[in-house]
Write a protein that holds these residues in place. Structure first.
Motif, PDB file in Angstrom:
ATOM      1  N   GLY A 229       7.893   1.135   1.633  1.00 57.24           N
ATOM      2  CA  GLY A 229       6.888   0.494   0.789  1.00 57.24           C
ATOM      3  C   GLY A 229       7.264   0.509  -0.667  1.00 57.24           C
ATOM      4  O   GLY A 229       7.039  -0.482  -1.381  1.00 57.24           O
ATOM      5  N   GLY A 230       7.843   1.624  -1.151  1.00 55.75           N
ATOM      6  CA  GLY A 230       8.252   1.673  -2.545  1.00 55.75           C
ATOM      7  C   GLY A 230       9.342   0.657  -2.861  1.00 55.75           C
ATOM      8  O   GLY A 230       9.314  -0.001  -3.909  1.00 55.75           O
ATOM      9  N   ILE A 231      10.298   0.504  -1.928  1.00 58.49           N
ATOM     10  CA  ILE A 231      11.382  -0.465  -2.159  1.00 58.49           C
ATOM     11  C   ILE A 231      10.840  -1.886  -2.165  1.00 58.49           C
ATOM     12  O   ILE A 231      11.127  -2.685  -3.067  1.00 58.49           O
ATOM     13  CB  ILE A 231      12.469  -0.290  -1.084  1.00 58.49           C
ATOM     14  CG1 ILE A 231      13.138   1.080  -1.243  1.00 58.49           C
ATOM     15  CG2 ILE A 231      13.492  -1.400  -1.175  1.00 58.49           C
ATOM     16  CD1 ILE A 231      14.099   1.416  -0.130  1.00 58.49           C
ATOM     17  N   VAL A 232      10.031  -2.232  -1.132  1.00 58.49           N
ATOM     18  CA  VAL A 232       9.505  -3.601  -1.046  1.00 58.49           C
ATOM     19  C   VAL A 232       8.537  -3.882  -2.188  1.00 58.49           C
ATOM     20  O   VAL A 232       8.520  -4.985  -2.745  1.00 58.49           O
ATOM     21  CB  VAL A 232       8.832  -3.816   0.315  1.00 58.49           C
ATOM     22  CG1 VAL A 232       8.119  -5.152   0.375  1.00 58.49           C
ATOM     23  CG2 VAL A 232       9.868  -3.732   1.428  1.00 58.49           C
TER      24      VAL A 232
ATOM     25  N   LEU B 217       0.832  -1.202   0.000  1.00 55.77           N
ATOM     26  CA  LEU B 217       0.000   0.000   0.000  1.00 55.77           C
ATOM     27  C   LEU B 217       0.870   1.257   0.000  1.00 55.77           C
ATOM     28  O   LEU B 217       0.578   2.232  -0.709  1.00 55.77           O
ATOM     29  CB  LEU B 217      -0.920  -0.014   1.217  1.00 55.77           C
ATOM     30  CG  LEU B 217      -1.820   1.209   1.418  1.00 55.77           C
ATOM     31  CD1 LEU B 217      -2.780   1.367   0.253  1.00 55.77           C
ATOM     32  CD2 LEU B 217      -2.595   1.091   2.723  1.00 55.77           C
ATOM     33  N   GLY B 218       1.951   1.247   0.784  1.00 53.95           N
ATOM     34  CA  GLY B 218       2.869   2.378   0.771  1.00 53.95           C
ATOM     35  C   GLY B 218       3.517   2.574  -0.582  1.00 53.95           C
ATOM     36  O   GLY B 218       3.692   3.715  -1.044  1.00 53.95           O
ATOM     37  N   GLY B 219       3.863   1.459  -1.248  1.00 57.45           N
ATOM     38  CA  GLY B 219       4.425   1.585  -2.588  1.00 57.45           C
ATOM     39  C   GLY B 219       3.442   2.169  -3.581  1.00 57.45           C
ATOM     40  O   GLY B 219       3.805   2.986  -4.437  1.00 57.45           O
ATOM     41  N   ALA B 220       2.166   1.763  -3.453  1.00 59.36           N
ATOM     42  CA  ALA B 220       1.148   2.325  -4.349  1.00 59.36           C
ATOM     43  C   ALA B 220       0.965   3.818  -4.098  1.00 59.36           C
ATOM     44  O   ALA B 220       0.809   4.609  -5.046  1.00 59.36           O
ATOM     45  CB  ALA B 220      -0.174   1.583  -4.143  1.00 59.36           C
ATOM     46  N   LEU B 221       0.992   4.232  -2.808  1.00 59.96           N
ATOM     47  CA  LEU B 221       0.879   5.658  -2.507  1.00 59.96           C
ATOM     48  C   LEU B 221       2.091   6.444  -3.006  1.00 59.96           C
ATOM     49  O   LEU B 221       1.994   7.645  -3.282  1.00 59.96           O
ATOM     50  CB  LEU B 221       0.718   5.849  -0.991  1.00 59.96           C
ATOM     51  CG  LEU B 221      -0.588   5.342  -0.373  1.00 59.96           C
ATOM     52  CD1 LEU B 221      -0.533   5.475   1.143  1.00 59.96           C
ATOM     53  CD2 LEU B 221      -1.776   6.117  -0.932  1.00 59.96           C
ATOM     54  N   ALA B 222       3.238   5.763  -3.098  1.00 58.38           N
ATOM     55  CA  ALA B 222       4.449   6.455  -3.546  1.00 58.38           C
ATOM     56  C   ALA B 222       4.481   6.706  -5.045  1.00 58.38           C
ATOM     57  O   ALA B 222       5.230   7.582  -5.511  1.00 58.38           O
ATOM     58  CB  ALA B 222       5.687   5.651  -3.137  1.00 58.38           C
TER      59      ALA B 222
END
Length: 434
Positions: A129-132, A33-38
């Motif tokens: 989140g973006g890295i994972v 979810l953090g990656g999607a927000l990024a």
């Protein structure tokens, strides 16, 4: 040997739960979810990095992607300063990270320090989140190719950009092991990043001193409402039940010999119960939102106003119908008292008469005196001391309720045996009580 094997198995299970357990999976979702927000911030970073690097295809270069990511994170920190960022982040942490709710703050961030901590959390969440998320997109396909490489000749012939070391037979034989290891490494990175976020969440999203003070004030207000409700129920309903019990008992004893008294007692019971239903509506109005007296009550019935000292005659009449001899000396005009003092005085007298009914007996004489001085109202109730009253399960709150009422108005309470009688003396301030 068996103990060693069992220990190894237990450690293996614990490690598997750490990597693939339910909590690890939920935290992995939180990172995705953090990656999607990024992503929106990364796209803005590409708009900045592309012209600076004189490149039209930023996605084709890993260094340029990382540079875009680095440019986007400060933008995320700036947007996280909005107050609603914290409640959204807290909701996600509670649902996915396994952090206890009382360790996180409720509501928007109100102070600059709380906003800065929220911005730090948002940036950390989107960064990890973006890295994972990027690893979750890239590693599984690569690992699948490595695992299938020895068995699928098409993959070996097409190369797919694989390193040349895989041309060696020993490397080809170890490629499934490398693929499985890469998947385990991905899970370990996700579990570690998720655990880091879970540990930092109470620090960055936890309640500030201002939040703890606001929560304490809300709890104190709720407790005050509950205590007020308990006092009202104890004094109104408790008094009514005591009076009805004694009236019914007295009527039963003279049912065949004194029909006139029985009719009077039954009329008093009817009057007491009817009035108590109205008082109960008023008491339950304490729980209704606003407590403004504008509520229409249950099923459209208007809530009866709380009784005041002007209703004292009815209270004395119902009490006397139960057999209690009450001598009342009221030297004050109820209309001259502030409404709050008048209501609380009625409840205090009601509790004093209930105590006399329960502990002194239905035939005991009670002297009630209400006088007004220059600045105070004095309430005195006296009845004979008949010995220690029998303990009543769940009882014993009457005098403490009287003391609470007096204390909230700034008054005092004295209760105890004096010269062979039990005396309750309450002093309430009249000026400024409104």
């Amino acid at each position: 040997m068996q103990v060693l094997v069992a220990a190894v198995v237990d450690r293996g299970r614990a490690f598997a739960r750490f990597l693939f357990g339910r909590r690890a999976r939920l935290r992995w979702i939180h990172l995705i979810l953090g990656g999607a927000l990024a992503m929106p911030y990364v796209l803005v970073g590409e708009v900045v990095v592309g012209p600076l690097a004189d490149s039209r295809y930023v996605f084709g270069s890993l260094p340029l992607q990382l540079a875009s990511f680095a440019v986007g994170l400060p933008l995320a920190a700036v947007t996280a300063l909005f107050p609603l960022t914290r409640p959204l982040s807290v909701a996600a942490v509670r649902a996915l990270c396994g952090v206890e709710g009382d360790r996180l703050a409720d509501g928007p961030a109100r102070t600059p320090a709380a906003r800065r901590r929220t911005a730090g959390w948002f940036t950390l969440h989107l960064g990890l989140g973006g890295i994972v998320a990027g690893m979750s997109l890239a590693v599984p396909p690569f690992a699948a190719v490595l695992i299938a490489l020895p068995a699928v000749s098409f993959l070996r012939d097409s190369r797919l950009g694989l390193p040349e070391v895989l041309d060696h037979s020993w490397a080809l034989a170890l490629s499934p092991v490398a693929g499985a290891a890469s998947l385990i490494a991905l899970a370990a990175c996700a579990a570690g990043a998720g655990g880091l976020l879970a540990r930092r969440a109470p620090v960055l999203l936890g309640p500030a001193p201002e939040d703890r003070l606001a929560a304490a004030e809300r709890r104190a207000a709720d407790l005050a409402v509950r205590n007020r409700l308990a006092r009202e129920l104890h004094d109104s309903v408790g008094h009514a039940l005591s009076a009805v019990t004694l009236q019914a008992s007295a009527a039963r004893r003279v049912l065949d010999t004194d029909p006139g008294f029985v009719r009077e007692a039954l009329a008093a019971i009817e009057d007491t119960t009817r009035r108590t239903v109205g008082e109960l509506d008023a008491v339950l109005g304490v729980l209704r939102e606003g407590d403004t007296g504008q509520d229409t009550g249950v099923q459209g019935r208007a809530i009866a106003p709380a009784p005041t000292l002007a209703d004292l005659d009815g209270l004395l009449r119902r009490t006397r119908a139960g057999g209690l001899t009450v001598t009342a000396e009221v030297e004050v005009d109820p209309g001259t008292l502030p409404p709050l003092v008048s209501r609380e005085t009625y409840r205090i007298v009601q509790e004093a008469l209930s105590n006399a009914l329960r502990h002194a007996g239905p035939r005991a004489p009670v002297l009630l005196r209400i006088t007004r001085g220059e600045k105070t109202l004095e309430i005195t109730a006296e009845n004979p001391v008949t010995g220690a009253p029998a303990p009543r399960p769940g009882g014993g709150h009457g005098l403490s309720g009287v003391a609470d009422r007096a204390r909230l108005l700034g008054g005092t309470t004295e209760a105890g045996p004096v010269d062979g009688v039990w005396r309750l003396l309450v002093r309430l301030p009249v000026e400024g009580a409104a």
